[in-house]
Design an enzyme around this catalytic site. Structure first.
Site, PDB file in Angstrom:
ATOM      1  N   HIS A   2      80.099  15.641  66.522  1.00 29.34           N
ATOM      2  CA  HIS A   2      79.727  14.331  67.061  1.00 29.34           C
ATOM      3  C   HIS A   2      78.723  14.529  68.193  1.00 29.34           C
ATOM      4  CE1 HIS A   2      82.758  15.787  69.879  1.00 29.34           C
ATOM      5  NE2 HIS A   2      82.111  15.058  70.779  1.00 29.34           N
TER       6      HIS A   2
ATOM      7  N   HIS B 232      73.527  16.392  72.106  1.00 29.13           N
ATOM      8  CA  HIS B 232      73.749  17.612  71.331  1.00 29.13           C
ATOM      9  C   HIS B 232      75.009  17.468  70.482  1.00 29.13           C
ATOM     10  CE1 HIS B 232      76.435  18.113  74.763  1.00 29.13           C
ATOM     11  NE2 HIS B 232      77.146  18.916  73.978  1.00 29.13           N
TER      12      HIS B 232
END
Length: 179
Positions: free
Chosen positions: A37, A121
């Site tokens: 995620h 990220h």
């Protein structure tokens, strides 16, 4: 008390490609692909009352239309003491606006500001006692890939169990972006 954070889910096909970067790195605790995620805002451990306030506040998120994101390369947090290997997300104006909106809304309900700079990220591995040389070799071998793009049409509130990190994460609430 649930531990909450907001984020973006990673499509299965992208998660599969990222999962091919796993393995061959001493000291790495690899994240399961179903738990990949992009964290937008860590909320932390909150009681049910605060969780309800968070859910309500996030209804007022920035009027951001669906947008595309690009994963461009592998990176590392921690410098000479590496602590995480990640796939970097290229920041876009809609992504930054969405994250900043959530930061403002969550401060209004009483949460402390998140003191960390937003670096979009996908964490691939948590690192422990991984040498910078081994990590450099891994990135040299596994780090090259064609940029991957995916569409974002919602963000979610995830909960996680009390653990060292890495999941499992459960979607508690989803918020569609403006169409």
């Amino acid at each position: 008390m649930p531990r909450l954070f907001t984020g973006l889910q990673i499509p299965e096909d992208i998660a599969f490609v990222l999962s091919l970067k796993r393995g061959g790195l001493s000291g790495a605790r690899w994240i399961d692909p179903e738990n990949y995620h992009v964290t937008l805002r860590y909320i932390g451990d909150v009681d049910q009352r605060m969780a309800a306030e968070v859910y309500d506040a996030l209804e007022m998120h920035a009027d951001v239309e669906p947008f595309d994101l690009t994963i461009s390369h592998l990176g590392v947090f921690g410098g000479n003491k590496p602590r995480a290997l990640y796939a970097a997300i290229e920041p876009t104006e809609p992504l930054v606006r969405l994250q900043a909106s959530q930061e403002r809304l969550l401060q209004r309900v009483g949460l402390n500001p998140d003191g960390r700079k937003f670096i979009p990220h996908v964490t691939l591995a948590r690192l422990r006692d991984t040498s910078p040389a081994d990590l450099a070799r891994h990135i040299a071998q596994a780090g090259h890939f064609a940029p991957m793009q995916f569409s974002v049409d919602e963000f979610v509130v995830f909960s996680s169990r009390d653990s060292v990190g890495g999941g499992p994460y459960i979607v508690e609430q989803d918020y569609p972006l403006a169409a």
